[in-house]
Write a protein that holds these residues in place. Structure first.
Motif, short mmCIF file in Angstrom:
data_model
loop_
_atom_site.label_atom_id
_atom_site.label_comp_id
_atom_site.label_asym_id
_atom_site.label_seq_id
_atom_site.Cartn_x
_atom_site.Cartn_y
_atom_site.Cartn_z
N TYR A 67 -8.22 -13.08 -2.38
CA TYR A 67 -8.52 -12.16 -1.29
C TYR A 67 -9.70 -12.68 -0.47
O TYR A 67 -10.43 -13.58 -0.90
N ASP B 207 0.86 -1.18 0.00
CA ASP B 207 0.00 0.00 0.00
C ASP B 207 0.90 1.24 0.00
O ASP B 207 1.57 1.55 0.98
N LYS C 240 1.76 -8.57 6.35
CA LYS C 240 0.46 -8.50 5.69
C LYS C 240 -0.23 -7.15 5.90
O LYS C 240 -1.08 -6.76 5.11
N ARG D 4 -4.54 -3.56 -0.06
CA ARG D 4 -5.79 -4.26 0.13
C ARG D 4 -6.87 -3.83 -0.87
O ARG D 4 -7.95 -4.43 -0.89
N ASP E 55 -8.57 -9.71 4.22
CA ASP E 55 -7.36 -10.51 4.45
C ASP E 55 -6.98 -11.20 3.14
O ASP E 55 -7.60 -10.97 2.10
N HIS F 29 -12.18 -3.45 -0.99
CA HIS F 29 -10.95 -3.65 -0.22
C HIS F 29 -10.98 -5.01 0.48
O HIS F 29 -12.02 -5.43 1.00
#
Length: 496
Positions: free
Chosen positions: A299, A79, A168, A173, A240, A237
């Motif tokens: 995702y 990101d 992570k 995301r 996880d 988004h």
């Protein structure tokens, strides 16, 4: 003035100049300062975290990637906003407070090799910036030191929490990057084989069904529902990420018939989002596997977010019950719970015609009329009632609630609410409803009737809140300075 006095003043002036000229050098002796190399944001190429975290962030092309230093080949998109925030936070480290220079106390501040978080920022054509971050200070901020130094400082800024992240947590995301004005059409496909294509218009609220789409009799298309789908897709988004066996098609349901959404852009490019198996949970919890065509990453979305993408033709039905321009309404009539209210517009003002005799002390608030009209215009049914239902069966011959809206240069509009409608899935209560907008029967929440039953209360002027406490003073202002409090109290009284 005597000559001796002039000489004394001159000598004092000379001494003062000497003191001022040498003061900074004198007080700087023995002072501990954190001096870092100059950081050029545009030249930063990597951030390395070791010790309490093990993460490498590296710039590749126009973007950033993140990886575990022990597994450099397994890299992921980072990101960029998080990376930029961390660099900005580092540049904000200026003049932190000195705490200690004793090496034996580094473990106490978690700045030793065992617990310290080592941060190295590499920049092209310039020296690296290296810090060690420790635990949070009791008085706020976090302890830090320059790598290779025992001088401990406490920094009150945001540096520590912007970099203290697991691998992570650095990952990008956002699942898809879509600009709303670049969308040409959306196609939703269900696992059952149903396909619906939506065409974008010149404006965001001008979506339409593709030409030739077969719709049920009386179907009204909701451009707003199409726009909501587009917004949901564009802002998707991940909660996880799935890896290994958990990401296999057999585990996610992406290898079998599944739902999908396809976005086609004006330049001809396509973005296809595939939705995995829906979890078998009654409360809507759980996650859904999602994959974008051309992207190997799987995702996870919350089930409620995935549900907003699983659309059928029926989900684009317009469930509005009244359609009018509030500015052109000339008369509004409400009946419910044995009460009737008729409000008529005279010129630019509103007047209550029914009931003819108003309760003592009642005062009409015109803005409340506008508020009720806005509410009625936005009113939506919960669902369409399938099959034929007569007025008698629905209790609409003698409705439990009635709304009549008269519009300038237009036909009157009516909404009737009847008996309780069966088939509510969530244990709530719904009523049959029918309006002049079409000939179909709908179900609405019972709360609509309860609101209409308030009658005159919907249009009543509300009393101004009282700020007076004991002694006639206004409460809640005690902490303000006396002069400010007096001015505020005077303004509040004048507004009453």
């Amino acid at each position: 003035m005597k000559r001796g006095t002039l000489i004394a003043l001159g000598a004092f002036a000379v001494l003062l100049v000497l003191v001022l000229a040498t003061r900074e050098r004198q007080v700087s002796v023995g002072v501990h300062k954190l001096e870092l190399p100059k950081l050029d944001k545009a030249q930063v190429t990597a951030l390395e975290l070791t010790g309490a975290r093990n993460v490498t962030l590296r710039k590749e092309g126009e973007g950033w990637i993140v990886a575990d230093p022990g597994k450099p080949d397994a890299k992921y998109a980072a990101d960029e906003n998080l990376v930029t925030s961390a660099i900005d936070a580092l540049r904000e480290v200026r003049n932190p407070d000195f705490v200690s220079d004793r090496a034996e106390r580094l473990a106490e501040y978690e700045l030793d090799d065992a617990k310290g978080l080592k941060l190295k920022v590499i920049q092209s054509g310039g020296p690296a910036v290296e810090l060690v971050l420790g635990k949070a200070s009791k008085n706020g901020g976090a302890y830090l030191r320059k790598a290779g130094s025992n001088d401990v400082f406490v920094h009150q800024g945001r540096l520590d929490w912007t970099v203290r992240k697991e691998l992570k947590d650095w990952r990008k995301r956002r699942i898809v990057a879509l600009e709303m004005d670049k969308l040409a059409q959306l196609t939703v496909r269900s696992k059952d084989g149903e396909s619906v294509t939506l065409k974008a218009g010149a404006n965001p609220d001008e979506w339409s069904l593709a030409e030739g789409t077969q719709t049920p009799a009386g179907f009204r298309f909701s451009s707003q529902a199409a726009q909501q789908l587009a917004l949901q897709l564009a802002s998707l988004h991940a909660q996880d990420f799935l890896e290994g066996d958990a990401a296999a098609d057999s585990a996610t349901g992406l290898g079998e018939a599944h739902d999908s959404v396809e976005a086609q852009l004006k330049d001809g490019k396509k973005v296809v989002v595939h939705l995995g198996r829906q979890p078998d949970t009654k409360d809507g919890s759980g996650t859904v596997a999602v994959r974008v065509e051309g992207d190997a990453q799987v995702y996870q979305l919350p089930q409620y977010a995935a549900a907003q993408l699983r659309k059928r033709l029926v989900d684009f039905r317009d469930l509005s019950l009244l359609r009018f321009d509030p500015q052109k309404v000339t008369k509004l009539k409400l009946q419910a719970g044995g009460k009737e209210v008729l409000v008529v517009k005279e010129g630019q003002s509103w007047k209550i015609v029914e009931p003819r005799k108003l309760p003592d002390g009642f005062e009409l608030e015109p803005s409340q009329v506008d508020m009720q009209l806005a509410w009625l215009r936005s009113l939506r049914a919960d669902r369409l009632v399938e099959g034929q239902v007569s007025d008698g069966q629905a209790g609409l011959a003698s409705p439990a609630a009635l709304v009549e809206v008269s519009v300038e240069a237009g036909p009157d509009q009516t909404l009737r609410l009847g008996k309780e409608a069966p088939g509510v899935a969530n244990g709530g209560k719904e009523l049959y409803a029918r309006s002049t907008i079409d000939a179909l029967t709908y179900a609405v929440d019972e709360g609509v009737r309860a609101r209409l039953a308030q009658g005159l209360e919907l249009f009543k002027r509300r009393p101004q809140p009282s700020f007076a406490g004991a002694g006639g003073q206004m409460q809640g202002l005690d902490s303000l300075p006396p002069e400010v409090r007096k001015q505020l109290e005077a303004q509040l009284r004048a507004a009453q």
